[in-house]
Design an enzyme around this catalytic site. Structure first.
Site, PDB file in Angstrom:
ATOM      1  N   TYR A 297       0.821  -1.215   0.000  1.00  0.00           N
ATOM      2  CA  TYR A 297       0.000   0.000   0.000  1.00  0.00           C
ATOM      3  C   TYR A 297       0.860   1.272   0.000  1.00  0.00           C
ATOM      4  O   TYR A 297       0.365   2.350   0.304  1.00  0.00           O
ATOM      5  CB  TYR A 297      -0.888   0.035   1.246  1.00  0.00           C
ATOM      6  CG  TYR A 297      -2.182  -0.745   1.151  1.00  0.00           C
ATOM      7  CD1 TYR A 297      -2.192  -2.080   0.766  1.00  0.00           C
ATOM      8  CD2 TYR A 297      -3.395  -0.150   1.473  1.00  0.00           C
ATOM      9  CE1 TYR A 297      -3.365  -2.804   0.710  1.00  0.00           C
ATOM     10  CE2 TYR A 297      -4.583  -0.859   1.417  1.00  0.00           C
ATOM     11  CZ  TYR A 297      -4.561  -2.187   1.036  1.00  0.00           C
ATOM     12  OH  TYR A 297      -5.740  -2.897   0.989  1.00  0.00           O
TER      13      TYR A 297
ATOM     14  N   LYS B 145       4.972 -14.715   1.363  1.00  0.00           N
ATOM     15  CA  LYS B 145       4.931 -15.575   0.174  1.00  0.00           C
ATOM     16  C   LYS B 145       6.361 -15.582  -0.339  1.00  0.00           C
ATOM     17  O   LYS B 145       6.677 -15.123  -1.440  1.00  0.00           O
ATOM     18  CB  LYS B 145       3.942 -15.005  -0.855  1.00  0.00           C
ATOM     19  CG  LYS B 145       3.713 -15.884  -2.058  1.00  0.00           C
ATOM     20  CD  LYS B 145       2.988 -17.181  -1.757  1.00  0.00           C
ATOM     21  CE  LYS B 145       2.815 -18.012  -3.027  1.00  0.00           C
ATOM     22  NZ  LYS B 145       2.307 -19.373  -2.750  1.00  0.00           N
TER      23      LYS B 145
ATOM     24  N   ASP C 264      -1.076 -18.390   1.138  1.00  0.00           N
ATOM     25  CA  ASP C 264      -2.110 -19.302   0.630  1.00  0.00           C
ATOM     26  C   ASP C 264      -2.409 -20.396   1.655  1.00  0.00           C
ATOM     27  O   ASP C 264      -3.574 -20.757   1.892  1.00  0.00           O
ATOM     28  CB  ASP C 264      -1.698 -19.886  -0.734  1.00  0.00           C
ATOM     29  CG  ASP C 264      -0.240 -20.336  -0.785  1.00  0.00           C
ATOM     30  OD1 ASP C 264       0.555 -19.920   0.079  1.00  0.00           O
ATOM     31  OD2 ASP C 264       0.115 -21.103  -1.701  1.00  0.00           O
TER      32      ASP C 264
ATOM     33  N   ASP D 140      -5.038  -7.444   4.662  1.00  0.00           N
ATOM     34  CA  ASP D 140      -6.361  -6.987   4.221  1.00  0.00           C
ATOM     35  C   ASP D 140      -7.189  -8.170   3.730  1.00  0.00           C
ATOM     36  O   ASP D 140      -8.362  -8.326   4.090  1.00  0.00           O
ATOM     37  CB  ASP D 140      -6.188  -5.947   3.109  1.00  0.00           C
ATOM     38  CG  ASP D 140      -7.520  -5.389   2.638  1.00  0.00           C
ATOM     39  OD1 ASP D 140      -8.333  -5.014   3.510  1.00  0.00           O
ATOM     40  OD2 ASP D 140      -7.767  -5.342   1.428  1.00  0.00           O
TER      41      ASP D 140
ATOM     42  N   ASP E  62     -10.567 -10.378   5.565  1.00  0.00           N
ATOM     43  CA  ASP E  62     -11.908 -10.595   4.993  1.00  0.00           C
ATOM     44  C   ASP E  62     -12.307 -12.059   5.184  1.00  0.00           C
ATOM     45  O   ASP E  62     -13.491 -12.361   5.377  1.00  0.00           O
ATOM     46  CB  ASP E  62     -11.964 -10.190   3.517  1.00  0.00           C
ATOM     47  CG  ASP E  62     -12.649  -8.833   3.337  1.00  0.00           C
ATOM     48  OD1 ASP E  62     -12.435  -7.948   4.210  1.00  0.00           O
ATOM     49  OD2 ASP E  62     -13.405  -8.651   2.362  1.00  0.00           O
TER      50      ASP E  62
END
Ligand code: GGG
Length: 347
Positions: free
Chosen positions: A135, A185, A218, A242, A246
Protein backbone atom coordinates in the site's frame (compact mmCIF):
# COMPACT_ATOMS: atom_id res chain seq x y z
CA UNK A 1 -14.74 14.84 34.88
CA UNK A 2 -12.23 13.31 32.53
CA UNK A 3 -13.09 13.99 28.89
CA UNK A 4 -11.69 12.56 25.66
CA UNK A 5 -11.85 14.44 22.36
CA UNK A 6 -12.94 12.19 19.53
CA UNK A 7 -12.88 13.08 15.84
CA UNK A 8 -15.88 11.47 14.14
CA UNK A 9 -15.59 10.79 10.41
CA UNK A 10 -18.77 8.97 9.35
CA UNK A 11 -17.63 9.01 5.70
CA UNK A 12 -19.85 7.46 3.05
CA UNK A 13 -22.88 5.20 2.75
CA UNK A 14 -23.62 3.14 5.86
CA UNK A 15 -20.67 4.86 7.54
CA UNK A 16 -22.97 7.51 8.99
CA UNK A 17 -25.58 4.89 10.07
CA UNK A 18 -23.11 2.76 12.00
CA UNK A 19 -21.07 5.65 13.43
CA UNK A 20 -24.18 7.28 14.89
CA UNK A 21 -25.20 3.94 16.42
CA UNK A 22 -21.77 3.30 17.92
CA UNK A 23 -21.58 6.83 19.26
CA UNK A 24 -24.88 6.38 21.13
CA UNK A 25 -23.50 3.23 22.77
CA UNK A 26 -20.12 4.78 23.58
CA UNK A 27 -21.61 7.92 25.11
CA UNK A 28 -23.85 5.77 27.31
CA UNK A 29 -20.91 3.61 28.38
CA UNK A 30 -18.85 6.72 29.16
CA UNK A 31 -21.65 8.19 31.26
CA UNK A 32 -21.93 4.99 33.29
CA UNK A 33 -18.17 4.89 33.81
CA UNK A 34 -17.93 8.54 34.85
CA UNK A 35 -16.02 10.05 31.96
CA UNK A 36 -17.09 12.10 28.93
CA UNK A 37 -16.58 11.77 25.19
CA UNK A 38 -16.53 15.06 23.28
CA UNK A 39 -17.21 14.31 19.63
CA UNK A 40 -16.44 16.63 16.71
CA UNK A 41 -17.86 15.51 13.40
CA UNK A 42 -16.07 16.01 10.09
CA UNK A 43 -18.01 15.63 6.80
CA UNK A 44 -15.00 14.26 4.89
CA UNK A 45 -16.28 11.81 2.33
CA UNK A 46 -16.88 11.31 -1.39
CA UNK A 47 -19.65 13.94 -1.17
CA UNK A 48 -17.06 16.35 0.26
CA UNK A 49 -14.76 15.41 -2.64
CA UNK A 50 -17.48 16.22 -5.17
CA UNK A 51 -17.96 19.62 -3.55
CA UNK A 52 -14.31 20.56 -2.94
CA UNK A 53 -12.09 18.31 -5.08
CA UNK A 54 -10.50 16.80 -1.96
CA UNK A 55 -11.47 13.97 0.40
CA UNK A 56 -10.38 16.14 3.32
CA UNK A 57 -9.08 19.72 3.54
CA UNK A 58 -5.39 20.41 3.00
CA UNK A 59 -4.92 20.85 6.75
CA UNK A 60 -7.07 17.80 7.60
CA UNK A 61 -4.22 15.83 9.14
CA UNK A 62 -3.18 18.77 11.32
CA UNK A 63 -6.82 19.24 12.39
CA UNK A 64 -7.05 15.60 13.48
CA UNK A 65 -3.69 15.59 15.25
CA UNK A 66 -5.06 17.30 18.34
CA UNK A 67 -7.71 14.65 19.05
CA UNK A 68 -7.38 11.76 21.47
CA UNK A 69 -8.76 9.30 18.90
CA UNK A 70 -10.64 9.04 15.61
CA UNK A 71 -13.78 6.98 14.98
CA UNK A 72 -14.36 6.38 11.28
CA UNK A 73 -17.31 4.77 9.52
CA UNK A 74 -16.65 3.86 5.90
CA UNK A 75 -15.08 5.40 2.84
CA UNK A 76 -16.10 4.94 -0.79
CA UNK A 77 -18.83 5.83 -3.23
CA UNK A 78 -17.57 4.21 -6.41
CA UNK A 79 -20.48 5.39 -8.58
CA UNK A 80 -19.14 8.94 -8.26
CA UNK A 81 -15.52 8.76 -7.06
CA UNK A 82 -13.04 6.01 -8.00
CA UNK A 83 -12.16 3.88 -4.94
CA UNK A 84 -8.46 4.51 -5.59
CA UNK A 85 -9.10 8.25 -5.16
CA UNK A 86 -11.24 8.01 -2.01
CA UNK A 87 -8.92 5.53 -0.29
CA UNK A 88 -5.73 7.46 -1.07
CA UNK A 89 -7.42 10.76 -0.19
CA UNK A 90 -8.60 9.95 3.34
CA UNK A 91 -8.04 6.59 5.00
CA UNK A 92 -4.49 5.84 3.86
CA UNK A 93 -3.07 9.33 4.52
CA UNK A 94 -4.44 9.21 8.09
CA UNK A 95 -2.94 5.74 8.74
CA UNK A 96 0.43 6.85 7.36
CA UNK A 97 0.64 10.39 8.79
CA UNK A 98 -0.23 9.19 12.29
CA UNK A 99 2.09 6.16 12.05
CA UNK A 100 -0.82 3.84 12.84
CA UNK A 101 1.37 0.94 11.85
CA UNK A 102 -0.58 -1.81 13.57
CA UNK A 103 -4.03 -2.60 12.24
CA UNK A 104 -5.57 -5.00 14.74
CA UNK A 105 -8.55 -7.12 13.73
CA UNK A 106 -10.09 -9.68 16.14
CA UNK A 107 -11.91 -12.68 14.68
CA UNK A 108 -14.11 -14.74 16.95
CA UNK A 109 -17.76 -15.73 16.98
CA UNK A 110 -20.00 -13.62 19.18
CA UNK A 111 -22.54 -15.67 21.18
CA UNK A 112 -25.61 -16.43 19.06
CA UNK A 113 -23.84 -15.69 15.77
CA UNK A 114 -23.55 -18.65 13.43
CA UNK A 115 -20.53 -18.73 11.17
CA UNK A 116 -20.18 -20.78 8.00
CA UNK A 117 -17.72 -23.25 9.60
CA UNK A 118 -18.19 -26.23 11.90
CA UNK A 119 -15.44 -24.74 14.06
CA UNK A 120 -16.81 -22.46 16.76
CA UNK A 121 -14.02 -21.97 19.26
CA UNK A 122 -11.53 -19.91 17.33
CA UNK A 123 -10.09 -16.65 18.60
CA UNK A 124 -7.68 -15.09 16.12
CA UNK A 125 -6.05 -11.69 16.37
CA UNK A 126 -4.91 -10.57 12.93
CA UNK A 127 -2.32 -7.82 12.88
CA UNK A 128 -1.96 -6.13 9.54
CA UNK A 129 1.04 -3.93 8.76
CA UNK A 130 -0.64 -0.64 8.02
CA UNK A 131 1.77 1.96 6.64
CA UNK A 132 3.93 0.42 3.92
CA UNK A 133 4.27 -2.82 1.91
CA UNK A 134 1.91 -3.17 -1.02
CA UNK A 135 0.00 0.00 0.00
CA UNK A 136 3.03 2.29 -0.23
CA UNK A 137 1.65 4.10 -3.25
CA UNK A 138 5.03 4.04 -5.00
CA UNK A 139 4.68 3.63 -8.72
CA UNK A 140 3.47 5.17 -11.89
CA UNK A 141 2.14 4.74 -15.40
CA UNK A 142 3.81 5.77 -18.63
CA UNK A 143 2.55 5.91 -22.22
CA UNK A 144 -0.96 5.96 -20.81
CA UNK A 145 -3.67 4.82 -23.20
CA UNK A 146 -1.23 3.47 -25.78
CA UNK A 147 -0.24 -0.10 -26.61
CA UNK A 148 3.15 0.63 -25.00
CA UNK A 149 1.59 1.49 -21.66
CA UNK A 150 3.44 0.31 -18.56
CA UNK A 151 2.14 0.34 -14.98
CA UNK A 152 4.55 -0.19 -12.09
CA UNK A 153 3.58 -0.48 -8.42
CA UNK A 154 6.40 -1.12 -5.99
CA UNK A 155 5.90 -2.68 -2.55
CA UNK A 156 8.15 -1.06 0.01
CA UNK A 157 9.34 -3.04 3.02
CA UNK A 158 11.72 -1.30 5.40
CA UNK A 159 13.66 -2.99 8.20
CA UNK A 160 12.16 -0.54 10.69
CA UNK A 161 8.63 -1.14 9.36
CA UNK A 162 8.82 -4.94 9.31
CA UNK A 163 10.61 -5.21 12.63
CA UNK A 164 8.16 -2.99 14.49
CA UNK A 165 5.05 -4.82 13.25
CA UNK A 166 6.53 -8.23 14.02
CA UNK A 167 7.65 -7.03 17.44
CA UNK A 168 4.09 -5.79 18.04
CA UNK A 169 2.80 -9.25 17.06
CA UNK A 170 5.22 -11.02 19.39
CA UNK A 171 4.16 -8.73 22.26
CA UNK A 172 0.47 -9.43 21.56
CA UNK A 173 1.15 -13.18 21.47
CA UNK A 174 2.74 -12.90 24.91
CA UNK A 175 -0.52 -11.50 26.31
CA UNK A 176 -2.59 -14.27 24.68
CA UNK A 177 -1.86 -17.95 23.98
CA UNK A 178 1.77 -17.45 23.05
CA UNK A 179 1.51 -18.40 19.37
CA UNK A 180 2.47 -16.28 16.40
CA UNK A 181 1.90 -16.98 12.71
CA UNK A 182 4.09 -14.84 10.45
CA UNK A 183 2.69 -14.65 6.92
CA UNK A 184 4.60 -14.14 3.66
CA UNK A 185 4.93 -15.57 0.17
CA UNK A 186 8.67 -15.90 0.30
CA UNK A 187 8.93 -18.70 -2.24
CA UNK A 188 7.64 -16.35 -4.93
CA UNK A 189 8.64 -12.93 -3.61
CA UNK A 190 12.30 -13.56 -3.05
CA UNK A 191 13.38 -10.12 -1.84
CA UNK A 192 10.80 -8.47 0.38
CA UNK A 193 9.25 -11.61 1.79
CA UNK A 194 12.55 -13.42 2.37
CA UNK A 195 13.57 -10.25 4.21
CA UNK A 196 10.36 -10.50 6.33
CA UNK A 197 11.06 -14.18 7.13
CA UNK A 198 14.65 -13.34 8.16
CA UNK A 199 13.45 -10.65 10.55
CA UNK A 200 10.86 -13.08 11.96
CA UNK A 201 13.65 -15.58 12.71
CA UNK A 202 15.83 -12.89 14.27
CA UNK A 203 13.05 -11.77 16.61
CA UNK A 204 12.01 -15.34 17.40
CA UNK A 205 15.34 -15.76 19.15
CA UNK A 206 14.49 -12.78 21.36
CA UNK A 207 10.96 -14.02 22.10
CA UNK A 208 11.77 -17.62 22.92
CA UNK A 209 8.56 -17.86 24.99
CA UNK A 210 6.46 -17.37 21.83
CA UNK A 211 5.94 -20.30 19.44
CA UNK A 212 6.34 -18.82 15.97
CA UNK A 213 5.52 -20.45 12.65
CA UNK A 214 6.09 -18.90 9.23
CA UNK A 215 3.34 -19.62 6.70
CA UNK A 216 2.86 -18.81 3.06
CA UNK A 217 -0.24 -16.69 2.68
CA UNK A 218 -2.11 -19.30 0.63
CA UNK A 219 -1.55 -21.95 3.31
CA UNK A 220 -2.59 -19.54 6.05
CA UNK A 221 -5.77 -18.65 4.12
CA UNK A 222 -6.67 -22.34 3.96
CA UNK A 223 -5.81 -22.83 7.64
CA UNK A 224 -8.16 -20.00 8.66
CA UNK A 225 -10.98 -22.08 7.18
CA UNK A 226 -9.83 -25.64 7.87
CA UNK A 227 -8.30 -25.22 11.35
CA UNK A 228 -8.99 -21.72 12.71
CA UNK A 229 -8.68 -22.94 16.32
CA UNK A 230 -5.00 -23.62 15.68
CA UNK A 231 -4.30 -19.90 15.19
CA UNK A 232 -3.67 -17.24 17.82
CA UNK A 233 -1.89 -14.08 16.59
CA UNK A 234 -1.38 -13.67 12.84
CA UNK A 235 0.95 -10.98 11.47
CA UNK A 236 0.87 -10.11 7.79
CA UNK A 237 1.80 -7.39 5.34
CA UNK A 238 -0.67 -4.66 4.39
CA UNK A 239 -2.31 -6.39 1.41
CA UNK A 240 -2.08 -9.95 2.73
CA UNK A 241 -3.53 -8.73 6.03
CA UNK A 242 -6.36 -6.99 4.22
CA UNK A 243 -7.31 -10.14 2.33
CA UNK A 244 -6.87 -12.53 5.28
CA UNK A 245 -9.06 -10.36 7.48
CA UNK A 246 -11.91 -10.60 4.99
CA UNK A 247 -11.64 -14.36 5.49
CA UNK A 248 -11.58 -13.64 9.22
CA UNK A 249 -14.75 -11.56 8.85
CA UNK A 250 -16.41 -14.32 6.83
CA UNK A 251 -15.70 -17.04 9.40
CA UNK A 252 -16.97 -14.85 12.24
CA UNK A 253 -20.34 -14.50 10.53
CA UNK A 254 -19.77 -11.61 8.16
CA UNK A 255 -18.43 -8.09 7.81
CA UNK A 256 -21.09 -6.83 10.21
CA UNK A 257 -18.99 -8.25 13.08
CA UNK A 258 -15.46 -7.40 11.94
CA UNK A 259 -13.91 -4.62 14.03
CA UNK A 260 -10.57 -2.93 13.64
CA UNK A 261 -8.16 -0.55 15.30
CA UNK A 262 -5.41 1.39 13.52
CA UNK A 263 -2.99 1.80 16.38
CA UNK A 264 -0.09 4.19 16.85
CA UNK A 265 1.66 2.13 19.53
CA UNK A 266 3.98 4.99 20.52
CA UNK A 267 0.99 7.28 21.12
CA UNK A 268 2.75 10.08 19.27
CA UNK A 269 -0.49 10.73 17.32
CA UNK A 270 -4.13 9.66 17.56
CA UNK A 271 -5.16 6.11 16.70
CA UNK A 272 -8.18 5.44 14.50
CA UNK A 273 -10.98 2.92 14.98
CA UNK A 274 -13.21 1.67 12.16
CA UNK A 275 -15.24 -1.33 11.11
CA UNK A 276 -13.53 -3.49 8.49
CA UNK A 277 -16.51 -3.13 6.16
CA UNK A 278 -16.92 -0.48 3.51
CA UNK A 279 -19.76 1.91 2.71
CA UNK A 280 -22.22 -0.72 1.30
CA UNK A 281 -24.02 1.74 -1.04
CA UNK A 282 -26.78 -0.80 -1.70
CA UNK A 283 -28.07 -0.59 1.88
CA UNK A 284 -26.99 2.97 2.76
CA UNK A 285 -29.49 4.84 4.95
CA UNK A 286 -32.08 2.05 4.83
CA UNK A 287 -31.63 1.58 8.58
CA UNK A 288 -30.58 -2.04 8.25
CA UNK A 289 -26.77 -1.86 8.54
CA UNK A 290 -25.38 -3.94 11.37
CA UNK A 291 -23.62 -1.53 13.78
CA UNK A 292 -21.89 -4.26 15.81
CA UNK A 293 -18.53 -4.03 13.99
CA UNK A 294 -18.41 -0.29 14.69
CA UNK A 295 -19.54 -0.67 18.30
CA UNK A 296 -16.81 -3.30 18.80
CA UNK A 297 -14.29 -0.93 17.18
CA UNK A 298 -15.52 1.73 19.61
CA UNK A 299 -14.87 -0.64 22.50
CA UNK A 300 -11.32 -1.05 21.20
CA UNK A 301 -11.07 2.75 21.22
CA UNK A 302 -12.14 2.96 24.86
CA UNK A 303 -9.59 0.28 25.74
CA UNK A 304 -6.86 2.22 23.90
CA UNK A 305 -7.85 5.39 25.78
CA UNK A 306 -7.26 3.54 29.04
CA UNK A 307 -10.94 2.96 29.84
CA UNK A 308 -10.73 -0.84 29.95
CA UNK A 309 -13.65 -1.33 32.33
CA UNK A 310 -15.95 0.65 30.00
CA UNK A 311 -14.60 -1.22 26.97
CA UNK A 312 -15.28 -4.58 28.64
CA UNK A 313 -18.75 -3.42 29.57
CA UNK A 314 -19.53 -2.48 25.96
CA UNK A 315 -18.35 -5.89 24.76
CA UNK A 316 -20.42 -7.65 27.43
CA UNK A 317 -23.46 -5.65 26.30
CA UNK A 318 -22.80 -6.59 22.66
CA UNK A 319 -22.45 -10.25 23.64
CA UNK A 320 -25.64 -10.16 25.72
CA UNK A 321 -27.43 -8.65 22.70
CA UNK A 322 -26.25 -11.23 20.18
CA UNK A 323 -26.83 -14.04 22.70
CA UNK A 324 -30.51 -13.02 22.56
CA UNK A 325 -30.40 -13.41 18.79
CA UNK A 326 -30.52 -9.67 18.17
CA UNK A 327 -28.29 -8.57 15.31
CA UNK A 328 -27.44 -12.14 14.37
CA UNK A 329 -29.48 -12.55 11.18
CA UNK A 330 -28.69 -10.16 8.28
CA UNK A 331 -31.54 -7.73 7.67
CA UNK A 332 -33.77 -9.05 10.51
CA UNK A 333 -33.12 -6.32 13.07
CA UNK A 334 -32.87 -2.66 12.23
CA UNK A 335 -29.78 -0.64 13.13
CA UNK A 336 -31.81 1.28 15.70
CA UNK A 337 -33.14 -1.89 17.35
CA UNK A 338 -29.67 -3.43 17.67
CA UNK A 339 -28.32 -0.17 19.10
CA UNK A 340 -31.18 0.11 21.58
CA UNK A 341 -30.62 -3.48 22.72
CA UNK A 342 -26.90 -2.85 23.33
CA UNK A 343 -27.68 0.37 25.21
CA UNK A 344 -30.27 -1.46 27.32
CA UNK A 345 -27.75 -4.21 28.10
CA UNK A 346 -25.31 -1.56 29.34
CA UNK A 347 -27.64 -0.38 32.07
N1 GGG B 1 -14.37 1.06 7.31
C1 GGG B 1 -13.42 1.68 6.52
C2 GGG B 1 -13.59 1.39 5.07
O1 GGG B 1 -14.37 2.01 4.41
N2 GGG B 1 -12.87 0.40 4.59
C3 GGG B 1 -12.99 -0.01 3.24
C4 GGG B 1 -11.71 -0.22 2.53
O2 GGG B 1 -11.74 -0.51 1.35
N3 GGG B 1 -10.58 -0.09 3.17
C5 GGG B 1 -9.34 -0.28 2.55
C6 GGG B 1 -8.37 -0.99 3.36
O3 GGG B 1 -8.48 -1.06 4.59
O4 GGG B 1 -7.45 -1.55 2.77
Amino acid sequence: MKSYSIALIPGDGIGSDVTAAAWTVLETAAKHAGFALAGTEFPWSCKFYKETGRMMPEDGIETLRGFDAILLGAVGWPAEVPDSVSLHGLLLPIRKAFVQYANIRPHRLLPGVTGPLRAENFDILCIRENTEGEYSGAGGRVHQGTLDEVAVETSIFTRAGVERILRFGFEQARTRRGKLASVTKSNAQKYSMVFWDEITRKLAAEYSDVAVTSYHVDALAARMIMAPESLDVVVASNLFGDILTDIGAAIQGGLGYAASANINPDRSAPSMFEPVHGSAPDIAHLGIANPIATIWSGAMMLDHLGEKAAADRVMKAVEATTARGIGTIPGKDRTEAITAAVVAALT
